[in-house]
Design a protein around this motif. Structure first.
Motif, mmCIF file in Angstrom:
data_model
loop_
_atom_site.group_PDB
_atom_site.id
_atom_site.type_symbol
_atom_site.label_atom_id
_atom_site.label_comp_id
_atom_site.label_asym_id
_atom_site.label_seq_id
_atom_site.Cartn_x
_atom_site.Cartn_y
_atom_site.Cartn_z
ATOM 1 N N HIS A 106 1.158 4.545 -2.703
ATOM 2 C CA HIS A 106 1.080 6.009 -2.528
ATOM 3 C C HIS A 106 2.140 6.730 -3.368
ATOM 4 O O HIS A 106 1.894 7.809 -3.892
ATOM 5 N N HIS A 158 0.813 -1.219 0.000
ATOM 6 C CA HIS A 158 0.000 0.000 0.000
ATOM 7 C C HIS A 158 0.854 1.280 0.000
ATOM 8 O O HIS A 158 0.529 2.265 -0.683
ATOM 9 N N ASP A 166 -6.459 7.226 0.021
ATOM 10 C CA ASP A 166 -6.424 5.841 -0.459
ATOM 11 C C ASP A 166 -7.354 5.619 -1.656
ATOM 12 O O ASP A 166 -8.512 6.040 -1.637
ATOM 13 N N SER A 215 0.971 9.447 5.713
ATOM 14 C CA SER A 215 -0.415 8.978 5.767
ATOM 15 C C SER A 215 -0.874 8.899 7.220
ATOM 16 O O SER A 215 -0.188 9.389 8.115
#
Ligand code: KG4
Ligand code: ZN
Length: 363
Positions: A124, A120, A329, A161
């Motif tokens: 980004h 993940h 996201d 994040s």
């Protein structure tokens, strides 16, 4: 190559169709944020239950928007247009991850398509390779993008994040070296906790930004000075928990009547941006990079974007950040990362990994 990207690591459920790692054909994101509001933070069980409910409609809508009629309620026929399925398999909340990973595995088996797992956080970074046409963006996004070129290597990437703050050196596609990260709270976590201290609700980042802007517009006299933790440390690590505590102490002291919430929000946001920008520029200079990349939910922050852009202009290093919709996201960044790293995994073997991270060895 057309990739369906699926994202469900936290409270968002995203499905996106991306062509050649760059062109976004559709981007659907459903957020359960309103359901968490009264708890002032994410409740993992509520997030996962909502994701179970919305994942198939979100995938359906992404496929229908990319390939056919929006009214179509049987988008499975569009599976033949997809060349691969990408899914973020960690880090994240276990219930949420399972929903995305199991859905992607099932679709890969039914459609007989390759399955590409994506970290993940790397996703980004790859949001910076995406191009969108402005009709796909919400109103708040129609700001001019910094640079329209494809990122150049070597680059320094700052990922900020809700759960992570990491500085990476990227020497080529999927070649990362971890330079440093937060020792305690992530930048987004600090925004969320300060928003809670100021009674603003969740998610904190956009709410803090909104009231801080009010202060700037009022042109008030700025008298608070919060710490800039580790700004002068000779490394690429961060620490934001002390900054959050400084805000809490201020709010609980008699000083709170003197300073408004708007002023505190303004100075807190400035302190975070000062630290992030200073460390990122130090890293860019140290490694003589050709590009600075920003990614993650906090990259949506306009003060951070502006401050980094202003500092880099003097240094002649281009800065790239995704449009706001693609900082939060989404499945597009997962599809983009998969395109540049086609490491196929068998659906029988792929497992969600809550603690997936970068290699712990620093450069
Ligand atoms: O990347 P993301 O959508 O989810 C995670 O991977 O964690 O980031 C969510 C985080 C939250 O902490 C949220 O408060 C923060 O990004 N955020 C912002 C802004 N928009 C979202 N922080 C500062 N300013 C914003 N405009
Ligand atoms: Zn994220």
């Amino acid at each position: 190559m057309i990739i369906l990207g699926i994202e469900s690591t936290c409270d968002e459920t995203g499905a996106t169709v991306v062509e050649n790692g760059r062109k976004v054909l559709s981007n659907i994101v459903s957020s359960s944020v309103k359901l968490h509001n009264k708890y002032k933070g994410i409740v993992p069980e509520i997030a996962a239950r909502e994701q179970v409910r919305v994942i198939i409609p979100v995938v359906n809508e992404a496929l229908a928007k990319a390939f056919g009629s929006i009214r179509s309620n049987n988008s499975y026929k569009f599976g033949c247009h997809i060349d691969a399925i990408a899914v973020s398999y960690g880090p994240g909340l276990i219930g949420s991850l399972l929903v995305g990973v199991e859905t992607a595995k099932t679709l890969a088996l039914i459609w007989k398509k390759p399955l590409i797992p994506v970290n993940h956080l790397i996703g980004h970074v790859y949001a910076n390779w995406l191009t969108v046409n402005s009709s796909q963006l919400t109103e708040k996004n129609r700001e001019p993008l910094t640079m329209n070129h494809e990122p150049m290597f070597p680059a320094v990437a700052l990922i900020v994040s809700g759960g992570h703050t990491d500085l990476l050196l990227m020497t080529d596609h999927m070649k990362f070296k971890w330079l440093g990260g937060t020792l305690d709270d992530a930048a987004g976590e600090a925004f969320d906790k300060v928003a809670r201290i100021l009674g603003l609700g969740y998610p904190g980042g956009p709410k803090v930004e909104r009231i801080a802007r009010q202060w700037t517009m009022d042109n008030g006299q700025w008298t608070i000075k919060l710490p800039r933790p580790m700004i002068d440390s000779n490394n690429f690590d961060f620490s934001f928990s002390g900054l959050k505590t400084a805000v809490a102490n201020l709010v609980h002291s008699s000083q709170f009547t003197v300073h408004s919430r708007e002023e505190i929000a303004y100075e807190f946001q400035k302190a975070i941006a000062d630290v992030l920008v200073t460390k990122t520029i130090n890293a860019a200079k140290r490694f003589n990079v050709r590009e600075i990349l920003l990614g993650g939910g906090v990259a949506a922050n306009s003060v951070l974007r502006q401050q980094l852009t202003d500092h880099c202009r003097g240094l002649n290093i281009p800065v790239k950040f995704p449009p706001v919709d693609l900082c939060i996201d989404n499945g597009a960044m997962i599809a983009a990362a998969a395109f540049f790293n086609r490491k196929i995994q068998s659906p029988q073997k792929l497992q969600a990994d809550t603690s997936l991270y970068f290699a712990p060895t620093k450069i």
